[in-house]
Scaffold this motif. Sequence first.
Motif, PDB file in Angstrom:
ATOM      1  N   VAL A  60      39.653  46.319  42.138  1.00  0.00           N
ATOM      2  CA  VAL A  60      38.778  45.982  43.100  1.00  0.00           C
ATOM      3  C   VAL A  60      38.662  47.779  43.690  1.00  0.00           C
ATOM      4  O   VAL A  60      39.729  48.375  43.889  1.00  0.00           O
ATOM      5  CB  VAL A  60      39.233  45.126  44.366  1.00  0.00           C
ATOM      6  N   HIS A  88      34.202  44.293  42.596  1.00  0.00           N
ATOM      7  CA  HIS A  88      35.057  43.870  41.616  1.00  0.00           C
ATOM      8  C   HIS A  88      34.578  44.631  40.138  1.00  0.00           C
ATOM      9  O   HIS A  88      33.443  44.731  40.326  1.00  0.00           O
ATOM     10  CB  HIS A  88      35.150  42.528  41.388  1.00  0.00           C
ATOM     11  N   ARG A 145      40.627  44.034  35.368  1.00  0.00           N
ATOM     12  CA  ARG A 145      40.046  44.240  36.694  1.00  0.00           C
ATOM     13  C   ARG A 145      40.522  45.134  37.742  1.00  0.00           C
ATOM     14  O   ARG A 145      41.747  45.044  37.902  1.00  0.00           O
ATOM     15  CB  ARG A 145      39.402  42.749  37.208  1.00  0.00           C
ATOM     16  N   TYR A 176      43.806  41.408  37.672  1.00  0.00           N
ATOM     17  CA  TYR A 176      43.449  42.568  38.539  1.00  0.00           C
ATOM     18  C   TYR A 176      44.565  43.453  38.690  1.00  0.00           C
ATOM     19  O   TYR A 176      45.831  43.086  38.999  1.00  0.00           O
ATOM     20  CB  TYR A 176      43.295  41.886  40.130  1.00  0.00           C
TER      21      TYR A 176
END
Length: 160
Positions: free
Chosen positions: A129, A140, A127, A45
């Motif tokens: 959020v 996501h 990735r 992330y």
Amino acid sequence: MERKFEIDPPFKEQYFSFMLEYLNLGHMELVPLEQVNVAPEKRFYLPHRAVLKSTSTTTKLRVVFDGSCKTSTGISLNERLQVGPNLNEDLFVVMTRFRSYAVAFTADAEKMYRQVRMDKKDTDFQRIVWRTNPNKPVQHYRLSTVTYGTNCAAYLAMES
């Protein structure tokens, strides 16, 4: 970010506009719920934030993704990526060639990094959020193009 959005509506509007364009152009996609909880070693992330450039004639705000941010393991995505060689020509050679002709053309590739798609198997390592409403659950996403903020972005964009 959400606190800043509350106190600065024009900032929020620009940030949301950028992120929605990213989504609408297919440069990021929503991760299906059944794929959100893959093993930690199969995903990464990236935090994101805004960079404001008030002197820009085109985009005053752009969102950047931080590939250098360390996770709870103490390792960043950039520490795991190979940088690739520098593909930029020597400035002296460019200037000499530039002066060799009566007419010169220059160009700027719009969204240069975002013109290059990542292999589908690698997108889970990019990735993020994001949500448009603080009263709704965080969603996501995975970035599907070369991402500035990663140390290999310049090489990948120029090599492709």
